[in-house]
Design a protein around this motif. Structure first.
Motif, PDB file in Angstrom:
ATOM      1  N   ILE A  91      95.531  43.505  38.851  1.00  0.00           N
ATOM      2  CA  ILE A  91      95.866  44.121  37.476  1.00  0.00           C
ATOM      3  C   ILE A  91      94.601  44.118  36.462  1.00  0.00           C
ATOM      4  O   ILE A  91      93.869  43.091  36.522  1.00  0.00           O
ATOM      5  N   VAL A  92      94.351  45.239  35.534  1.00  0.00           N
ATOM      6  CA  VAL A  92      93.297  45.343  34.997  1.00  0.00           C
ATOM      7  C   VAL A  92      93.481  44.441  33.567  1.00  0.00           C
ATOM      8  O   VAL A  92      94.615  44.501  32.777  1.00  0.00           O
ATOM      9  N   LYS A  93      92.671  43.446  33.315  1.00  0.00           N
ATOM     10  CA  LYS A  93      92.715  42.724  31.983  1.00  0.00           C
ATOM     11  C   LYS A  93      91.798  43.360  30.917  1.00  0.00           C
ATOM     12  O   LYS A  93      92.498  43.561  29.894  1.00  0.00           O
ATOM     13  N   ASP A  94      90.706  43.842  31.323  1.00  0.00           N
ATOM     14  CA  ASP A  94      89.890  44.587  30.244  1.00  0.00           C
ATOM     15  C   ASP A  94      89.079  45.587  31.279  1.00  0.00           C
ATOM     16  O   ASP A  94      88.943  45.169  32.372  1.00  0.00           O
ATOM     17  N   GLY A  95      88.684  46.538  30.309  1.00  0.00           N
ATOM     18  CA  GLY A  95      87.539  47.774  31.000  1.00  0.00           C
ATOM     19  C   GLY A  95      88.708  48.693  31.791  1.00  0.00           C
ATOM     20  O   GLY A  95      89.728  48.888  31.350  1.00  0.00           O
ATOM     21  N   ALA A  96      87.983  49.273  32.749  1.00  0.00           N
ATOM     22  CA  ALA A  96      88.688  50.427  33.424  1.00  0.00           C
ATOM     23  C   ALA A  96      88.077  50.387  34.862  1.00  0.00           C
ATOM     24  O   ALA A  96      87.139  50.045  34.929  1.00  0.00           O
ATOM     25  N   ILE A  97      89.028  50.784  35.873  1.00  0.00           N
ATOM     26  CA  ILE A  97      88.751  50.949  37.182  1.00  0.00           C
ATOM     27  C   ILE A  97      89.187  52.353  37.473  1.00  0.00           C
ATOM     28  O   ILE A  97      90.387  52.906  37.283  1.00  0.00           O
ATOM     29  N   ASP A 125      97.389  47.842  34.068  1.00  0.00           N
ATOM     30  CA  ASP A 125      97.484  48.995  35.112  1.00  0.00           C
ATOM     31  C   ASP A 125      97.605  47.969  36.367  1.00  0.00           C
ATOM     32  O   ASP A 125      96.454  47.162  36.484  1.00  0.00           O
ATOM     33  N   ILE A 126      98.526  48.413  37.283  1.00  0.00           N
ATOM     34  CA  ILE A 126      98.398  47.662  38.692  1.00  0.00           C
ATOM     35  C   ILE A 126      97.623  48.414  39.587  1.00  0.00           C
ATOM     36  O   ILE A 126      98.076  49.701  39.512  1.00  0.00           O
ATOM     37  N   PHE A 127      96.952  48.159  40.587  1.00  0.00           N
ATOM     38  CA  PHE A 127      96.439  48.849  41.639  1.00  0.00           C
ATOM     39  C   PHE A 127      96.015  48.150  42.866  1.00  0.00           C
ATOM     40  O   PHE A 127      96.094  47.096  42.887  1.00  0.00           O
ATOM     41  N   GLY A 128      96.067  48.835  44.113  1.00  0.00           N
ATOM     42  CA  GLY A 128      95.987  48.106  45.233  1.00  0.00           C
ATOM     43  C   GLY A 128      97.058  47.293  46.028  1.00  0.00           C
ATOM     44  O   GLY A 128      96.939  46.631  46.746  1.00  0.00           O
ATOM     45  N   LEU A 129      98.257  47.808  45.473  1.00  0.00           N
ATOM     46  CA  LEU A 129      99.462  47.021  45.976  1.00  0.00           C
ATOM     47  C   LEU A 129      99.994  47.713  47.191  1.00  0.00           C
ATOM     48  O   LEU A 129     100.674  47.115  47.903  1.00  0.00           O
ATOM     49  N   ARG A 130     100.198  49.121  46.892  1.00  0.00           N
ATOM     50  CA  ARG A 130     100.792  49.813  48.124  1.00  0.00           C
ATOM     51  C   ARG A 130     100.427  49.388  49.536  1.00  0.00           C
ATOM     52  O   ARG A 130     101.410  49.007  50.458  1.00  0.00           O
ATOM     53  N   PRO A 131      98.977  49.201  49.672  1.00  0.00           N
ATOM     54  CA  PRO A 131      98.833  49.162  51.250  1.00  0.00           C
ATOM     55  C   PRO A 131      99.189  47.544  51.708  1.00  0.00           C
ATOM     56  O   PRO A 131      99.328  47.363  52.787  1.00  0.00           O
ATOM     57  N   LEU A 132      99.241  46.827  50.696  1.00  0.00           N
ATOM     58  CA  LEU A 132      99.606  45.235  51.247  1.00  0.00           C
ATOM     59  C   LEU A 132     101.080  45.185  51.488  1.00  0.00           C
ATOM     60  O   LEU A 132     101.515  44.792  52.338  1.00  0.00           O
ATOM     61  N   ILE A 133     101.789  45.993  50.745  1.00  0.00           N
ATOM     62  CA  ILE A 133     103.272  46.071  50.810  1.00  0.00           C
ATOM     63  C   ILE A 133     103.667  46.863  52.387  1.00  0.00           C
ATOM     64  O   ILE A 133     104.459  46.267  53.116  1.00  0.00           O
TER      65      ILE A 133
END
Length: 637
Positions: free
Chosen positions: A58-64, A84-92
């Motif tokens: 999850i992004v705390k500051d900045g941008a990915i 924003d959350i990212f990188g979750l789908r492949p884990l699930i």
């Protein structure tokens, strides 16, 4: 909580979904197990096709930035910023990353162990629903709108939806195929030559299986299956088939449900129907990379005017897509208007940065005409103005020259982006339309109390102003002054009504379209002047008469009038319907002919199209009759 860092993480997460629905104990467990990562600009978080990490982020500051690699090109897909959350789908799903993620600026990430989240999912139904909905849509808070995700699109709230999810998903109409007796080696060679990541196995025009790059990696490259074997030994079967009308959201759900990355498109959607195409996760990713939220994020982070122009061009493609999918025109107008305003804001930001000094006083940038009404769908010429605070007489020239210079920069950049300069020079760089508050008050007062033909024409343009950037108080003071002038000279509304009847109902005595008599558009039907403008003018006049403030959009004006005049609600509802049909028709015409869509060659219309247009003309006739009676206009015409 004694852990200060955990406390800070706790306070941050509690405001973002799905963490905002966790109880204190669950959120505390996550907060105390998070790893904090600092990333410099350009740092890669993970790469496409990489095996998933043990954490999602999850992004705390900045941008990915999220990017998709294809044919040696890196395609921007989306920007993840605060919360924003990212990188979750492949884990699930226990699958590789479909995209690369890297910091587009200095960033701080919270890395959250997926195992903790899985435990919470098992006991927290709200989090479970959030994860499912977030995989099936691109909505940032999908659990709050899961019902709307599958509802009737006409009832959707445009502030909470991503219209990409309701479009028909894109797919390849030329799938690469082979027979079940083809060797794995031959199939791999075909895939390599065609530069595709999958091949369908066909028998009697029906798809009986599929091989993907993943199958080749896991089953062949590992030595488990010899490359000389037939494709039938490693193909996944049966395939999942859907119809060509499947929406993006439905396609994502189907892929997630079956844990696959490809769908077969058949004529009737069944396995026993002829294959007509194939859809991959990549097709959905590309479509979502051209969605409104993605475009606005790109705009906000654009570094130069070239990037803004590129996004403006993508907006035109988005409009074409929405029109093809028959998305409700009111939603389309709101989305495109929001992007247009964001483009203008970015251009103003660039221009301000080029100025040697800060603005000497507060000011406002006003969009006029169709952009001011938030009805500008096609790319047309600029109509804008600038208002600045009153200053002492001795400071006036220096102040105005500053804003004229700024306006010139803004107009020039908008031109570079694709918005042509106004042929009548109705732009803020014109000294006539770059004025202080008192000058604008005097200008409107002059138009209202001395309503010449030209003055009325100017009112129809400038009354639809909308503040895009700057000080709202200036605009509120101006609006208050305008209504005060109208109150002091009520006959002005009669003159405005007279102007609204300049164009008679679009049908002649024998129910024939009234077309242009001469000029370059001879024998063409003027959709703007004869159909749209009578509705726009009527809505403007009637809302002014009720002193309804902050109502510039034609549909919103009629909706407000329905509340004010319930006795005329049927007429106003019919005006709304007619306006929507006409606006859609003009937009489609403009896209088809790459022009403003204003003039129509009647001989190109089918009979149903002519009948549909004619059906819009009765409300125009009725609203003009209402104006005629209400303002006693027969004595003025």
């Amino acid at each position: 909580m004694k852990n200060t860092i955990a406390e800070r993480i706790f306070d941050f997460l509690k405001d973002f979904p799905p963490f905002d629905v966790l109880n204190t104990a669950q959120l505390l467990e996550i907060s105390t197990n998070i790893k904090v990562k600092y990333l410099e600009k350009g740092t890669v978080v993970f790469n496409q096709n990489e095996q998933p990490h043990f954490h999602f982020y999850i992004v705390k500051d900045g941008a990915i930035g999220l990017f998709r690699s294809m044919d040696d090109d890196e395609i921007f897909v989306d920007i993840c910023d605060e919360g924003d959350i990212f990188g979750l789908r492949p884990l699930i799903q226990n699958d590789h990353y479909l995209m690369s993620a890297k910091a587009t600026e200095e960033s701080i990430l919270y890395a959250i162990p997926v195992e903790i989240l899985k435990e919470i999912i098992e006991v927290n139904d709200k989090v479970h629903k959030y994860i499912i909905a977030s995989f099936s849509s691109n909505i940032k808070t999908p659990y709050a709108n899961t019902k709307a995700l599958f509802g009737n699109i006409d009832t959707l709230d445009s502030n909470n939806i991503n219209l990409t999810d309701f479009q028909t998903a894109q797919y390849s109409k030329n799938p690469v195929t082979c027979s079940k007796n083809t060797s794995i080696q031959e199939a791999a060679q075909i895939m390599s030559a065609k530069r595709v990541g999958s091949i369908l196995i066909i028998e009697e025009k029906n798809s009986i299986g599929i091989i993907t790059d993943k199958d080749l990696r896991l089953k062949v490259a590992t030595g488990i299956i010899p490359i000389s074997e037939k494709v039938s030994t490693i193909m996944s079967s049966p395939v999942i088939t859907v119809s060509k009308n499947i929406t993006t959201a439905e396609a994502q759900i189907a892929m997630l449900k079956h844990k696959i990355t490809h769908l077969c498109i058949t004529k009737d959607g069944t396995p026993h129907s002829e294959l007509i195409g194939i859809m991959s996760e990549h097709d959905i990713v590309v479509l979502q990379g051209n969605n409104p939220s993605g475009l606005i994020k790109e705009l906000k982070r654009a570094k130069d005017i070239t990037a803004v122009k590129y996004i403006r061009e993508k907006t035109s493609n988005l409009l074409k897509s929405y029109m093809r999918q028959n998305i409700p025109i009111a939603f389309v107008a709101k989305i495109i208007s929001e992007i247009t305003d964001t483009i203008t804001l970015k251009v103003i930001e660039f221009s301000l940065n080029e100025m040697e000094t800060e603005p000497p006083v507060k000011f406002g940038w006003l969009a006029l005409g169709s952009q001011g009404r938030k009805e500008q769908l096609l790319i047309t010429d600029q109509d804008n103005a600038l208002i600045f605070e009153n200053v002492a007489a001795e400071d006036y020239n220096v102040t105005k020259n500053y804003f004229l210079k700024l306006a010139q920069k803004i107009n020039n950049k908008l031109h570079l982006v694709g918005y042509e300069n106004c042929p009548a020079d109705m732009m803020a760089s014109n000294p006539k339309w770059c004025l202080c508050l008192d000058e604008w008050k005097q200008q409107f007062d002059s138009w209202i109390t001395q309503p010449s033909e030209k003055a009325i024409m100017m009112c129809t343009i400038f009354f639809d102003f909308n503040l895009v950037y700057g000080d709202k108080k200036l605009v509120n003071k101006l609006a208050k002054s305008i209504f005060k002038s109208i109150d002091s000279y009520e006959i002005f509304l009669n003159f405005l009504g007279k102007n609204a009847l300049i164009n008679p109902p679009p049908l002649g005595f024998f129910r024939q379209f009234l077309v242009e008599d001469n000029g370059e558009n001879k024998d063409q039907f003027d959709l703007k002047a004869r159909a749209l403008m009578p509705l726009i003018d009527a809505a403007r006049l009637l809302t002014l008469s009720h002193q309804l403030k902050n109502k510039n959009n034609t549909i919103e004006r009629f909706e407000a009038l329905i509340l004010k005049e319930p006795q005329n609600k049927d007429l106003y509802f019919s005006c709304i319907d007619a306006f929507k049909i006409l606006l859609r028709y003009r937009t489609n015409q403009g896209i088809k002919h790459n022009d403003s869509g204003r003039y129509i060659e009647l001989n190109t219309l089918t009979k149903p199209e002519k009948l549909k247009l004619k059906g819009c003309f009765k409300p125009i006739k009725d609203i003009q009759e209402l104006l005629n009676v209400r303002y006693n206009l027969s004595q003025m015409l």
